[in-house]
Write an enzyme that holds these catalytic residues in place. Sequence first.
Site, short mmCIF file in Angstrom:
data_model
loop_
_atom_site.label_atom_id
_atom_site.label_comp_id
_atom_site.label_asym_id
_atom_site.label_seq_id
_atom_site.Cartn_x
_atom_site.Cartn_y
_atom_site.Cartn_z
N LYS A 1 42.24 37.91 60.00
CA LYS A 1 43.27 37.46 60.83
C LYS A 1 43.24 38.12 62.13
CE LYS A 1 46.76 37.73 57.99
NZ LYS A 1 46.36 37.87 56.45
N HIS B 1 42.71 45.64 47.41
CA HIS B 1 42.65 46.04 48.89
C HIS B 1 43.91 46.53 49.55
CE1 HIS B 1 43.41 41.58 48.24
NE2 HIS B 1 44.21 41.96 49.21
N VAL B 2 43.76 47.29 50.45
CA VAL B 2 44.96 47.69 51.23
C VAL B 2 44.84 47.27 52.60
CG1 VAL B 2 46.13 49.86 51.74
CG2 VAL B 2 44.83 49.96 49.56
N HIS B 3 45.97 46.85 53.27
CA HIS B 3 46.10 46.36 54.65
C HIS B 3 46.93 47.73 55.27
CE1 HIS B 3 46.62 42.08 52.99
NE2 HIS B 3 46.90 42.83 51.86
O1 G7M Z 1 47.25 38.47 50.29
P1 G7M Z 1 46.21 39.49 50.14
O2 G7M Z 1 46.47 40.83 49.79
O3 G7M Z 1 45.28 39.09 48.99
O4 G7M Z 1 45.34 39.36 51.46
C1 G7M Z 1 43.72 39.24 51.59
C2 G7M Z 1 43.52 39.48 52.87
O5 G7M Z 1 42.20 39.22 53.38
C3 G7M Z 1 44.30 38.51 54.09
O6 G7M Z 1 45.09 39.41 55.09
C4 G7M Z 1 43.02 37.79 54.59
O7 G7M Z 1 43.26 37.79 55.91
C5 G7M Z 1 41.75 38.62 54.31
N1 G7M Z 1 40.60 37.94 54.41
C6 G7M Z 1 40.36 36.89 53.52
N2 G7M Z 1 39.19 36.35 53.69
C7 G7M Z 1 38.56 35.25 52.87
C8 G7M Z 1 38.59 37.22 54.45
C9 G7M Z 1 37.25 37.48 54.86
O8 G7M Z 1 36.27 36.54 54.73
N3 G7M Z 1 36.87 38.53 55.64
C10 G7M Z 1 37.84 39.52 55.94
N4 G7M Z 1 37.50 40.61 56.63
N5 G7M Z 1 39.04 39.47 55.76
C11 G7M Z 1 39.44 38.33 54.85
#
Ligand code: G7M
Length: 394
Positions: free
Chosen positions: A253, A323-325
């Site tokens: 994003k 994963h961590v945001h």
């Molecule tokens: O909701 P969840 O915690 O699963 O969030 C997954 C995060 O992975 C989201 O913020 C997505 O925007 C991010 N994301 C999803 N995909 C498919 C990709 C990708 O291909 N590359 C990157 N860099 N981030 C992704």
Amino acid sequence: MLAAAEVKKLESVETNNTSSNSHGDSFQRQGQSAAATASPAATLPPIPSSVVVGGGSNSTSYELAHFEPVRILTNNSTHKTVSLLGHFSNLSRDEYAIVVLEKTAFTEKQLRNPVTTANSDVETSRISESEQQNATAADGKSFFSAKSQLRTEFVNDIYGNFLCVTDPEINQLKTTIIYPATEKHIVKFEAQARYLVEETAEDYQTVTLPHLEKEQLSLEWVFNILEHRKEKERIVYEDPSDETGFILLPDLKWDGKTVEQLYLLALIRKRGIKSLRDLTPAHLPLLRNIKDRGCEVIKSRYGIGADQLRIHLHYQPSFYHLHVHFTYLKHDPPGINAEKSHLLTTVIGNLELVPDYYQKVTLPCVLRESDNLYKKITAVKGETKEPEAKRARK
Ligand code: G7M
């Protein structure tokens, strides 16, 4: 811009004017490069009308002129994003594509150029440390140039409303394309009723876990990153340790450049830790490492301190590989709300106090009406609701 005939074809859906349609996820084609996510070039080549992604026999040409919209999935005026379902007629009318368009945030550089202020030297040196390596073509442009035109809406006394037409380089749309999009992707992006479900430890064991083992979104994009097959050039930091290592890189994003919208993701190297539910004190070194190293790297690269970062995990996540945001406190992207977000500090604290906290606790989560997990959990709880569309017809 959509042609008039194409606009008519759109089956308009309810406009979502709130941030409630915050899909905390968006995706890219499995096995394709992140080039599908448009980002401004460092120099100024002619703007292409199509983009080729992938290589060799796998290459695909995304030409927006050939995109035939079928339906608006979401239109979010808060986040200024729209998700369109359609087909690329030059690729295949049998496959769906989702195109997500997002108006990007203002960058301070564009607003500052070419104006110089008394403390411009200080400002420039601060920017050069944190932002210069990420400078984009658009950054060199300014809203305040001969190319910006003001079209008058009305002027009344000292008050004026205008429309500003700017240089196209600073008027770009971040674009994400998912192709081919599966039914699950369409459901994820579609504006639809969502409900708060209280998932007990027993619900997790008897419903959620078996559901995940049967159906979940592919983790191929995660493994592509961990194995350096994709997005290698976007990696901001990598700790190669098997137990406590992770890769830090821009979230899909984020364009990786507009610091005002900083959004990084830490993907753990270790496999098999699906979500919060799997965490025990054995993972504390991993979690502390992500927090400490992630903050250090972000501070030195982007100039943003730990006290300006929202470091959090989602429950339910969209992808079950831990994963961590990392998001900038000043920026409110989707997925930061109380019903979805768990601060890393709180997660660490809970594990320090109660070792099996996440195996015992009831975790609230928001699920979409058409999500099979929602149907299964509510069936077990005896709370199945009538679909919203059916209720509305009564
Ligand atoms: O909701 P969840 O915690 O699963 O969030 C997954 C995060 O992975 C989201 O913020 C997505 O925007 C991010 N994301 C999803 N995909 C498919 C990709 C990708 O291909 N590359 C990157 N860099 N981030 C992704």
